[in-house]
Scaffold this motif. Sequence first.
Motif, PDB file in Angstrom:
ATOM      1  N   ARG A   1      -2.905 -21.296  -8.314  1.00  0.00           N
ATOM      2  CA  ARG A   1      -1.739 -21.138  -9.178  1.00  0.00           C
ATOM      3  C   ARG A   1      -1.165 -19.727  -9.147  1.00  0.00           C
ATOM      4  N   VAL A   2      -1.844 -18.800  -8.466  1.00  0.00           N
ATOM      5  CA  VAL A   2      -1.389 -17.407  -8.479  1.00  0.00           C
ATOM      6  C   VAL A   2      -1.122 -16.945  -7.058  1.00  0.00           C
ATOM      7  N   THR A   3      -0.340 -15.879  -6.957  1.00  0.00           N
ATOM      8  CA  THR A   3      -0.026 -15.290  -5.656  1.00  0.00           C
ATOM      9  C   THR A   3      -0.461 -13.832  -5.653  1.00  0.00           C
ATOM     10  N   PRO A   4      -0.795 -13.287  -4.485  1.00  0.00           N
ATOM     11  CA  PRO A   4      -1.197 -11.876  -4.423  1.00  0.00           C
ATOM     12  C   PRO A   4      -0.061 -10.959  -4.857  1.00  0.00           C
ATOM     13  N   SER A   5      -0.417  -9.767  -5.278  1.00  0.00           N
ATOM     14  CA  SER A   5       0.560  -8.778  -5.725  1.00  0.00           C
ATOM     15  C   SER A   5       1.375  -8.271  -4.540  1.00  0.00           C
ATOM     16  N   GLN A   6       2.687  -8.502  -4.573  1.00  0.00           N
ATOM     17  CA  GLN A   6       3.545  -8.016  -3.488  1.00  0.00           C
ATOM     18  C   GLN A   6       3.743  -6.511  -3.575  1.00  0.00           C
ATOM     19  N   THR A   7       3.645  -5.950  -4.770  1.00  0.00           N
ATOM     20  CA  THR A   7       3.756  -4.496  -4.875  1.00  0.00           C
ATOM     21  C   THR A   7       2.574  -3.823  -4.189  1.00  0.00           C
ATOM     22  N   GLN A   8       1.392  -4.424  -4.288  1.00  0.00           N
ATOM     23  CA  GLN A   8       0.239  -3.876  -3.588  1.00  0.00           C
ATOM     24  C   GLN A   8       0.372  -4.043  -2.083  1.00  0.00           C
ATOM     25  N   GLN A   9       0.999  -5.124  -1.646  1.00  0.00           N
ATOM     26  CA  GLN A   9       1.185  -5.349  -0.219  1.00  0.00           C
ATOM     27  C   GLN A   9       2.079  -4.276   0.387  1.00  0.00           C
ATOM     28  N   VAL A  10       3.121  -3.868  -0.349  1.00  0.00           N
ATOM     29  CA  VAL A  10       3.990  -2.787   0.127  1.00  0.00           C
ATOM     30  C   VAL A  10       3.175  -1.508   0.286  1.00  0.00           C
ATOM     31  N   LEU A  11       2.338  -1.225  -0.703  1.00  0.00           N
ATOM     32  CA  LEU A  11       1.507  -0.029  -0.668  1.00  0.00           C
ATOM     33  C   LEU A  11       0.588  -0.035   0.553  1.00  0.00           C
ATOM     34  N   LEU A  12      -0.019  -1.174   0.834  1.00  0.00           N
ATOM     35  CA  LEU A  12      -0.947  -1.283   1.958  1.00  0.00           C
ATOM     36  C   LEU A  12      -0.240  -1.112   3.294  1.00  0.00           C
ATOM     37  N   GLU A  13       0.939  -1.720   3.430  1.00  0.00           N
ATOM     38  CA  GLU A  13       1.659  -1.616   4.706  1.00  0.00           C
ATOM     39  C   GLU A  13       2.164  -0.189   4.933  1.00  0.00           C
ATOM     40  N   ALA A  14       2.669   0.451   3.881  1.00  0.00           N
ATOM     41  CA  ALA A  14       3.101   1.839   4.023  1.00  0.00           C
ATOM     42  C   ALA A  14       1.924   2.735   4.407  1.00  0.00           C
ATOM     43  N   ASP A  15       0.766   2.475   3.813  1.00  0.00           N
ATOM     44  CA  ASP A  15      -0.419   3.263   4.137  1.00  0.00           C
ATOM     45  C   ASP A  15      -0.856   3.033   5.582  1.00  0.00           C
ATOM     46  N   ARG A  16      -0.730   1.795   6.056  1.00  0.00           N
ATOM     47  CA  ARG A  16      -1.109   1.500   7.442  1.00  0.00           C
ATOM     48  C   ARG A  16      -0.236   2.292   8.417  1.00  0.00           C
ATOM     49  N   LEU A  17       1.067   2.350   8.148  1.00  0.00           N
ATOM     50  CA  LEU A  17       1.963   3.097   9.026  1.00  0.00           C
ATOM     51  C   LEU A  17       1.657   4.599   8.987  1.00  0.00           C
ATOM     52  N   ARG A  18       1.369   5.107   7.812  1.00  0.00           N
ATOM     53  CA  ARG A  18       1.040   6.527   7.703  1.00  0.00           C
ATOM     54  C   ARG A  18      -0.191   6.870   8.536  1.00  0.00           C
ATOM     55  N   ARG A  19      -1.183   5.996   8.512  1.00  0.00           N
ATOM     56  CA  ARG A  19      -2.406   6.256   9.270  1.00  0.00           C
ATOM     57  C   ARG A  19      -2.151   6.221  10.779  1.00  0.00           C
ATOM     58  N   GLN A  20      -1.017   5.628  11.174  1.00  0.00           N
ATOM     59  CA  GLN A  20      -0.619   5.642  12.583  1.00  0.00           C
ATOM     60  C   GLN A  20       0.248   6.855  12.907  1.00  0.00           C
ATOM     61  N   GLY A  21       0.453   7.715  11.925  1.00  0.00           N
ATOM     62  CA  GLY A  21       1.243   8.924  12.141  1.00  0.00           C
ATOM     63  C   GLY A  21       2.719   8.778  11.843  1.00  0.00           C
ATOM     64  N   VAL A  22       3.144   7.661  11.235  1.00  0.00           N
ATOM     65  CA  VAL A  22       4.555   7.441  10.923  1.00  0.00           C
ATOM     66  C   VAL A  22       4.918   8.158   9.629  1.00  0.00           C
ATOM     67  N   ASP A  23       6.065   8.809   9.626  1.00  0.00           N
ATOM     68  CA  ASP A  23       6.573   9.491   8.434  1.00  0.00           C
ATOM     69  C   ASP A  23       7.287   8.468   7.554  1.00  0.00           C
ATOM     70  N   VAL A  24       6.605   7.986   6.537  1.00  0.00           N
ATOM     71  CA  VAL A  24       7.144   6.956   5.650  1.00  0.00           C
ATOM     72  C   VAL A  24       7.609   7.592   4.351  1.00  0.00           C
ATOM     73  N   VAL A  25       8.825   7.253   3.929  1.00  0.00           N
ATOM     74  CA  VAL A  25       9.304   7.592   2.591  1.00  0.00           C
ATOM     75  C   VAL A  25       9.031   6.386   1.707  1.00  0.00           C
ATOM     76  N   ASP A  26       8.234   6.606   0.678  1.00  0.00           N
ATOM     77  CA  ASP A  26       7.733   5.483  -0.108  1.00  0.00           C
ATOM     78  C   ASP A  26       8.467   5.385  -1.438  1.00  0.00           C
ATOM     79  N   PHE A  27       9.352   4.399  -1.534  1.00  0.00           N
ATOM     80  CA  PHE A  27      10.024   4.069  -2.787  1.00  0.00           C
ATOM     81  C   PHE A  27       9.326   2.891  -3.473  1.00  0.00           C
TER      82      PHE A  27
END
Length: 393
Positions: free
Chosen positions: A9-35
């Motif tokens: 009946r529930v879905t995962p937090s999409q706000t947390q998913q954004v955080l995880l994907e932005a973090d993944r790109l940063r660890r690859q050396g990408v300059d991410v601006v996080d809004f």
Amino acid sequence: MTLADRLGRVTPSQTQQVLLEADRLRRQGVDVVDFGPGEPDFPTPAHIKAAGAAAIAGDFTRYTPSAGIAELKEALCARYAADYGVDYQPAEAIVTAGGKQALFNLAMALFGPGDEVITHAPGWPSIVEQIRLADAEPVLVRTRPEDGFRLHPERIVDALTPRTRAIVINSPCNPTGALVEEDDLAAIADAAAPRGIWIVLDLCYEKLIYDTRPHNLPRVLARRARDRAVLVGSLSKSYAMTGWRCGWALGPAALIAAANAVQGHSTSNVSSITQRAAVAALAGPQDCVAAMLAEYRGRRDQVLAWLAPEPRIRIGTPGGAFYLFPDVGDLLSPDGPRTSAELAARLLAEAHVAVTAGEAFDAPGFVRLSYATSLAQLEAGAARLLRFAAALG
């Protein structure tokens, strides 16, 4: 693997998913601006950190009562008396691991199968998911951008049925920044109280209000529905203490005792060290809160000015919190991103700007931009967003 039915009946937090994907790109050396994140970028104020350090130095590192130490509950009651003129006693207070746990405890204590619980959309997704986890049915009342996402009381009243157990209201609202008007809450309370319907008021952004219009919602409920009202708050946003994990609920003693029973069999007490720091936050000087609010106001106004040249990004001015919630429907097309979720994914992949898609808040066609970051990052992100929009044609 077979999991409990409730998880269907529930879905995962999409706000947390954004955080995880932005973090993944940063660890690859990408300059991410996080809004994306709903988290202050300020350090916790020095006097609050000092109180936490003193708790460690003084070996205040053991279990406390599940509902919180007496000193903190007294400070909570004193803070609400000073700020709102409402009278709560320590037996009517519980300290929780953030506002989210307070809301979860209340959902477990109040809601059950067959219950309907009214809340508003766009809104914070955890409210709806917690209602579902409690085996109740969420009933969403829509707010709209053309009137600043105002929560019209008549729409709440029209949604009441014999199965309505509670109404959950968030003000200032995440993600819209809208404020609930005192008169509107009074009308809702006047309709709910004779029916024995609970009102749960999420005030986690209560210190982050830019306008001077009245917002004493606790006093409205204290006068009209005190025996069926609960106030939920948090140190996370107002005092830049997200990682400390401290929130609370204030309400009738019997309900608070029930919430404590839930907490006592799940997490038990909030960290003893955090509780000492929380006393310093609530009972100490409040100028740090005013300073952060002034900085947020400047950032809000600057980002609105930077994005103004793009008419297809339509943004109202939020009255509170630290989010913009623009309508990006005019950027969607059959030949480009078709949904705001697709737009957010492309914006991150191509322009390296992280935003949260409106689908996370039951608001397709919108995105949430957090301005809880430095002006330099905000300027860079706004420029990238404008270039991305221009490239869409």
